[in-house]
Motif scaffolding. Structure first.
Motif, PDB file in Angstrom:
ATOM      1  N   MET A  10     -39.668 -77.388 -15.506  1.00  0.00           N
ATOM      2  CA  MET A  10     -39.308 -78.789 -15.272  1.00  0.00           C
ATOM      3  C   MET A  10     -40.380 -79.557 -14.503  1.00  0.00           C
ATOM      4  O   MET A  10     -40.648 -80.721 -14.797  1.00  0.00           O
ATOM      5  N   THR A  11     -40.980 -78.911 -13.524  1.00  0.00           N
ATOM      6  CA  THR A  11     -41.950 -79.608 -12.676  1.00  0.00           C
ATOM      7  C   THR A  11     -43.281 -79.842 -13.373  1.00  0.00           C
ATOM      8  O   THR A  11     -44.132 -80.548 -12.843  1.00  0.00           O
ATOM      9  N   GLU A  12     -43.447 -79.250 -14.567  1.00  0.00           N
ATOM     10  CA  GLU A  12     -44.711 -79.400 -15.281  1.00  0.00           C
ATOM     11  C   GLU A  12     -44.514 -79.929 -16.700  1.00  0.00           C
ATOM     12  O   GLU A  12     -45.378 -79.761 -17.555  1.00  0.00           O
ATOM     13  N   THR A  13     -43.388 -80.577 -16.942  1.00  0.00           N
ATOM     14  CA  THR A  13     -43.074 -81.082 -18.275  1.00  0.00           C
ATOM     15  C   THR A  13     -42.549 -82.503 -18.182  1.00  0.00           C
ATOM     16  O   THR A  13     -41.660 -82.799 -17.376  1.00  0.00           O
ATOM     17  N   HIS A  14     -43.096 -83.368 -19.012  1.00  0.00           N
ATOM     18  CA  HIS A  14     -42.616 -84.752 -19.063  1.00  0.00           C
ATOM     19  C   HIS A  14     -41.176 -84.756 -19.575  1.00  0.00           C
ATOM     20  O   HIS A  14     -40.825 -84.028 -20.501  1.00  0.00           O
ATOM     21  N   PHE A  15     -40.331 -85.601 -18.990  1.00  0.00           N
ATOM     22  CA  PHE A  15     -38.906 -85.596 -19.320  1.00  0.00           C
ATOM     23  C   PHE A  15     -38.641 -85.932 -20.781  1.00  0.00           C
ATOM     24  O   PHE A  15     -37.594 -85.562 -21.338  1.00  0.00           O
ATOM     25  N   ALA A  16     -39.580 -86.612 -21.430  1.00  0.00           N
ATOM     26  CA  ALA A  16     -39.411 -86.927 -22.855  1.00  0.00           C
ATOM     27  C   ALA A  16     -39.256 -85.669 -23.693  1.00  0.00           C
ATOM     28  O   ALA A  16     -38.644 -85.700 -24.774  1.00  0.00           O
ATOM     29  N   GLN A  17     -39.795 -84.549 -23.210  1.00  0.00           N
ATOM     30  CA  GLN A  17     -39.706 -83.304 -23.967  1.00  0.00           C
ATOM     31  C   GLN A  17     -38.267 -82.793 -24.065  1.00  0.00           C
ATOM     32  O   GLN A  17     -37.967 -81.937 -24.895  1.00  0.00           O
ATOM     33  N   TRP A  18     -37.367 -83.280 -23.247  1.00  0.00           N
ATOM     34  CA  TRP A  18     -35.934 -82.992 -23.374  1.00  0.00           C
ATOM     35  C   TRP A  18     -35.183 -84.213 -23.896  1.00  0.00           C
ATOM     36  O   TRP A  18     -34.326 -84.081 -24.761  1.00  0.00           O
ATOM     37  N   GLU A  19     -35.537 -85.373 -23.373  1.00  0.00           N
ATOM     38  CA  GLU A  19     -34.781 -86.583 -23.675  1.00  0.00           C
ATOM     39  C   GLU A  19     -34.982 -87.060 -25.108  1.00  0.00           C
ATOM     40  O   GLU A  19     -34.053 -87.605 -25.723  1.00  0.00           O
ATOM     41  N   LEU A  20     -36.175 -86.852 -25.665  1.00  0.00           N
ATOM     42  CA  LEU A  20     -36.498 -87.363 -26.995  1.00  0.00           C
ATOM     43  C   LEU A  20     -36.820 -86.274 -28.001  1.00  0.00           C
ATOM     44  O   LEU A  20     -37.170 -86.568 -29.141  1.00  0.00           O
ATOM     45  N   PHE A  21     -36.724 -85.020 -27.607  1.00  0.00           N
ATOM     46  CA  PHE A  21     -37.019 -83.897 -28.498  1.00  0.00           C
ATOM     47  C   PHE A  21     -35.799 -83.630 -29.387  1.00  0.00           C
ATOM     48  O   PHE A  21     -34.728 -83.301 -28.900  1.00  0.00           O
ATOM     49  N   PRO A  22     -35.941 -83.744 -30.722  1.00  0.00           N
ATOM     50  CA  PRO A  22     -34.776 -83.552 -31.594  1.00  0.00           C
ATOM     51  C   PRO A  22     -34.458 -82.080 -31.823  1.00  0.00           C
ATOM     52  O   PRO A  22     -35.348 -81.234 -31.914  1.00  0.00           O
ATOM     53  N   THR A  23     -33.187 -81.787 -31.906  1.00  0.00           N
ATOM     54  CA  THR A  23     -32.708 -80.450 -32.228  1.00  0.00           C
ATOM     55  C   THR A  23     -31.532 -80.598 -33.190  1.00  0.00           C
ATOM     56  O   THR A  23     -31.007 -81.698 -33.390  1.00  0.00           O
ATOM     57  N   ILE A  24     -31.110 -79.495 -33.752  1.00  0.00           N
ATOM     58  CA  ILE A  24     -29.888 -79.478 -34.556  1.00  0.00           C
ATOM     59  C   ILE A  24     -28.751 -78.940 -33.695  1.00  0.00           C
ATOM     60  O   ILE A  24     -28.914 -77.964 -32.967  1.00  0.00           O
ATOM     61  N   ASP A  25     -27.606 -79.599 -33.790  1.00  0.00           N
ATOM     62  CA  ASP A  25     -26.413 -79.101 -33.119  1.00  0.00           C
ATOM     63  C   ASP A  25     -25.280 -78.996 -34.125  1.00  0.00           C
ATOM     64  O   ASP A  25     -25.255 -79.707 -35.133  1.00  0.00           O
TER      65      ASP A  25
END
Length: 206
Positions: free
Chosen positions: A104-119
Motif C-alpha cells: 500500500m505504501t508504494e502503490t498509487h491508489f488508482a491501482q485499486w480504485e480504477l483497476f478492473p476485475t471480474i466479480d
C-alpha cells in the motif's frame, strides 16, 4: 383497508433474520432443540456453496470489460485497462508507482480504485454460477469490499453497463502506444499478455 397504511395480508413479509435467531434462542431456552433446528431450517437455512473457481481467461476477462464499457457495475465509475495502468506505472514510477506485491505504501491508489476485475454478482461460494451471465466488471477495491456478500446484503445496486465505443478504459491508447514502442512491450511479460489479449478482443469487435 386502503391507503398508505394498508396491510397486504396476502403477501406476508419475510421474517427479520435477527427475529429468527431470537426465536431459536427462545426455543433453546425452553429446552426444545428440535424446534430451534426447524426454525433455522425453515426461516434462515444454511446455503452450501462451492469453493470459488476462476475459470475465465485473459481474453474472456477483456470481453467482459468491453461488454460493460469498462464501467464499475457496482459504483458506476469508469475504470482503466490493466495494461494501461501498468504502462503508466512503468513510465512514471515515482508519480504513479505500482508495487508488484501491492504494498500500500508504494502503490498509487488508482491501482485499486480504477483497476478492473471480474466479480460474481451471486457469489460462487454461496451457489452462484461461474459463467459470463454471473460476471460483472468492478474495481479491485469494490471486489474486495463485496467479498462473498450479495448485493441485497450490502444494499448495493447493479449499474447498467457502459458503452465501450465511448469509453474503452484507455485500451486503444494502450495498444497504440505499445505498437509504436515495441521495446517497451517486450520488456514486460505482463504487458505482452495484456496486449495480445486486447488485440484479439479489438479484432472481434471491429
Amino acid at each position: 383497508m386502503t391507503g398508505d397504511n394498508a396491510v397486504n395480508i396476502g403477501s406476508p413479509q419475510p421474517p427479520q433474520k435477527a427475529d429468527v435467531l431470537a426465536r431459536v434462542c427462545a426455543a433453546l431456552s425452553a429446552g426444545d432443540a428440535d424446534t430451534a433446528k426447524a426454525i433455522i431450517d425453515t426461516d434462515y437455512p444454511m446455503v452450501i456453496g462451492t469453493k470459488a473457481q476462476r475459470r475465465y481467461t485473459l481474453t474472456e476477462t477483456l470481453r467482459t470489460f468491453y461488454r460493460d464499457g469498462f464501467l464499475d457495475r457496482y459504483s458506476g465509475t469508469q475504470l482503466i485497462h490493466p495494461g494501461a495502468l501498468r504502462t503508466l506505472s512503468m513510465l512514471l514510477p515515482k508519480e504513479f508507482p505500482a508495487h508488484l506485491n501491492g504494498k500500500m505504501t508504494e502503490t498509487h491508489f488508482a491501482q485499486w480504485e480504477l483497476f478492473p476485475t471480474i466479480d460474481h454478482v451471486d457469489p460462487v461460494a454461496r451457489g452462484g454460477a461461474d459463467d459470463a451471465s454471473n460476471w460483472v466488471t468492478t474495481s479491485m477495491l469494490r471486489n474486495s469490499a463485496k467479498a462473498h456478500w450479495t448485493l441485497s446484503e450490502l444494499g448495493w445496486t447493479l449499474h447498467p453497463p457502459g458503452d465501450a465505443r465511448h469509453w474503452d478504459g484507455l485500451s486503444s491508447w494502450f495498444t497504440g502506444y505499445l505498437t509504436d514502442r515495441p521495446d517497451l512491450a517486450s520488456s514486460s511479460g505482463y504487458l505482452r499478455r495484456w496486449l495480445r489479449a486486447t488485440r484479439v478482443v479489438q479484432a472481434e469487435r471491429a
